[in-house]
Write a protein that holds these residues in place. Structure first.
Motif, short mmCIF file in Angstrom:
data_model
loop_
_atom_site.label_atom_id
_atom_site.label_comp_id
_atom_site.label_asym_id
_atom_site.label_seq_id
_atom_site.Cartn_x
_atom_site.Cartn_y
_atom_site.Cartn_z
N GLY A 28 28.49 41.67 -17.47
CA GLY A 28 27.21 41.21 -17.46
C GLY A 28 26.83 40.90 -15.74
O GLY A 28 25.96 42.24 -15.22
N ARG A 30 24.38 36.55 -12.79
CA ARG A 30 23.04 37.03 -13.03
C ARG A 30 22.00 37.03 -12.19
O ARG A 30 20.38 37.91 -12.36
CB ARG A 30 22.02 36.64 -15.05
CG ARG A 30 21.88 35.22 -14.10
CD ARG A 30 21.36 34.65 -16.15
NE ARG A 30 21.37 33.51 -16.10
CZ ARG A 30 22.30 32.21 -16.03
NH1 ARG A 30 23.41 32.75 -15.88
NH2 ARG A 30 21.16 31.24 -16.22
N GLN A 37 19.12 40.03 -20.42
CA GLN A 37 20.52 39.10 -19.64
C GLN A 37 19.58 37.87 -18.93
O GLN A 37 19.73 36.20 -19.20
CB GLN A 37 21.91 39.76 -19.31
CG GLN A 37 22.95 38.07 -18.48
CD GLN A 37 23.25 38.67 -17.48
OE1 GLN A 37 22.84 39.58 -16.48
NE2 GLN A 37 24.24 38.33 -16.86
N GLU A 85 20.38 34.60 -20.98
CA GLU A 85 21.16 33.63 -21.14
C GLU A 85 20.52 32.75 -20.16
O GLU A 85 20.69 31.68 -19.81
CB GLU A 85 22.25 34.60 -19.43
CG GLU A 85 23.25 33.65 -19.43
CD GLU A 85 24.71 34.81 -19.16
OE1 GLU A 85 25.42 35.28 -19.69
OE2 GLU A 85 24.57 34.86 -17.95
#
Length: 543
Positions: free
Chosen positions: A150, A269, A350, A354
């Protein structure tokens, strides 16, 4: 949003534009590009191919005021606890602020600790890049494997690929590898090629409990122990840990001298600006890493201080809201026309999904409208031979971001490479033009058969970097980070948590016990029970 005057005005305005075509907007206003583009070094942002007018933009600005965007921006950069579900700030921006800015967290000046950690990154990078870091047998490190998943993988990997041939990069014989898959398919063939005497592993995990990372780390440790049985020597010579949990790194066996640290106010992230970005410094050199941070900081200042008509993150974010909520476009493509940006669509997927893939407001209420669209994408030239068919002639409306550098190969001696860059730009501009205007770009389209018709009216923005450099990439990534924040404010959701990924990981731990025979199948759904029974039976037959 039903009681929002600006939201209602935008719904009415969208109805008025429903029968409009982007082609007609250009016909009506030849100065459209001048009105709907912003240039702020190192980025030019053209949104003239969006289905919007000056009235649209003004209504979006009113909505932003109504949702208190200025106050929310100020809260973000003041260190307020904007991550409400975890009761902490989101201060990734502090990692790229100069130490002279004196950033405060809970009353403490964190500028010096952040600067000290950056200096530690620089020191580690210099020792390894210069060949001074030695393995257990005294040989210099030749290969570094970053084990993460990730946010601990995508940002560093994307940046290393994007920038490896930039003129600002300091050459190194080091080979940098990235491993994220928990099933071993990345690590196994890599270990077959690497030399345990000259391989260093970076274990990157904010919590240092991520099973994907720890399972790969255990395999790497076993591999090294086959070459050297002295575990402490292996750990001290071949592992560096990066985490917000220093005690867990120590418990795993990584000595304190081999640990890099970042703080819990840095979301996973958003962490490539922290020590998680250490592989970038290894691959490109610390100077390039500092330029990456400087580019992001430049965009931070742009976001905080620029009037909205010239504010790149505000415009990008509000246009996304316009497309998702008022144009009813639920999918968005990222299309870079530069092969070095191959992993940018994955990274941004992402970042956005996310962050804003939420259906509950900050107050815990269900949202009554669409939030984050589905993001996807590919390098443009590949995509043209794949899914552009759907973009041009399919039944789905899709919004797009085209991304390209203006300059490339201008210092190269091979003129063919310059021509290839020109070809890439020509395709970038032609595709965005055709998506927006459709067959009307042809002098006589009325005679075309139905299967050759191009309806157009697919909205897009074009982002042009002066050149792909550490500075411009940093600015680009920060631009999208702040776009995400703008949209979260409009939708009243928390973009800094990710509870949606937690339960699946917990259920996976329970399911692992099923596969290992430590838990009964009783009480599980028939599909899971059937699949587990099938796998266990296959193992028995082949044992």
């Amino acid at each position: 949003m039903q009681d929002s005057p600006s939201w209602s005005a935008l719904l009415e305005h969208a109805d008025q534009l429903a029968s409009s075509h982007i082609y007609s907007l250009f016909e009506q206003d030849q100065a459209r590009f001048e009105k709907f583009h912003v240039s702020s070094s190192p980025i030019l942002f053209d949104y003239s191919k969006q289905l919007l007018t000056e009235q649209t933009v003004e209504l979006l600005f009113k909505l932003a005021e109504e949702k208190k965007l200025p106050e929310r921006i100020a809260a973000l950069f003041s260190g307020a606890h904007v991550n409400t579900s975890e009761d902490r700030p989101a201060m990734h921006w502090a990692l790229r602020s100069p130490a002279t800015d004196h950033t405060f967290y809970n009353g403490d000046d964190i500028s010096q600790p952040v600067a000290a950690e950056l200096d530690k990154i620089a020191g580690f990078a210099e020792i390894i890049r210069s060949g001074q870091w030695r393995g257990f047998s005294g040989y210099a490190i030749t290969d570094v494997v970053n084990i993460g998943v990730g946010g601990s993988d995508l940002g560093p990997m994307m940046s290393c690929m994007a920038l490896e041939d930039c003129i600002d990069v300091e050459p190194t014989p080091l080979r940098i590898h990235f491993v994220s898959s928990m099933d071993g398919t990345q690590l196994s063939p890599l270990l077959d090629k690497l030399n345990p005497h000259t391989t260093l592993f970076i274990l990157s995990s904010k919590s240092f409990t991520t099973i994907d990372t720890l399972s790969n780390a255990a395999t790497a440790l076993n591999w090294l122990n086959q070459a050297c049985s002295e575990k402490e020597k292996v750990l001290s010579s071949h592992f560096i840990g990066i985490s917000a949990q220093q005690d867990k790194m120590s418990a795993w066996g990584i000595p304190e001298s081999n640990q890099l640290y970042f703080w819990d106010w840095v979301g996973g992230r958003y962490s490539m600006w922290s020590s998680i970005g250490f592989p970038i410094a290894l691959k490109l050199g610390i100077r390039a890493f500092r330029q990456l941070l400087a580019g992001a900081h430049c965009m931070d200042k742009q976001f905080q201080n620029t009037p909205w008509k010239q504010n790149l993150p505000v415009l990008l974010g509000l246009i996304g809201v316009w497309n998702s909520n008022f144009q009813k476009i639920n999918t968005h493509a990222i299309l870079p026309y530069d092969g070095r940006l191959k992993y940018l669509p994955t990274y941004l997927s992402q970042l956005e999904m996310e962050s804003n893939g939420k259906s509950v407001t900050r107050a815990g209420q269900s949202v009554a409208f669409k939030t984050c669209p589905i993001l996807w994408g590919e390098v443009g030239p590949n995509a043209q031979h794949a899914f552009y068919q759907l973009l041009h002639q399919g039944t789905e409306r899709v919004s797009c971001d085209f991304i390209a550098p203006a300059m490339r190969y201008h210092e190269h001696t091979n003129p063919s490479l310059t021509q290839q860059h020109e070809l890439a730009l020509a395709n970038c501009f032609a595709q965005s033009r055709l998506l927006a205007l459709g067959e009307r770009v042809l002098p006589d389209s009325s005679s075309l058969p139905s299967y050759k018709r191009y309806p157009g009216n697919q909205p897009s923005s074009t982002i042009i970097l002066d050149e792909l450099t550490p500075f411009s990439l940093g600015a680009l990534i920060a631009l999208y980070e702040h776009k995400v924040f703008v949209q979260s404010v409009i939708w009243d959701i928390n973009p800094f948590d990710q509870w949606g990924v937690e339960l699946g990981k917990k259920l996976a731990s329970d399911t692992l016990e099923l596969l290992q025979g430590h838990r009964s199948l009783e009480g599980y759904d028939p599909s899971t029970s059937g699949l587990v029974a099938h796998i266990v039976n296959a193992w028995k037959q082949n044992s």
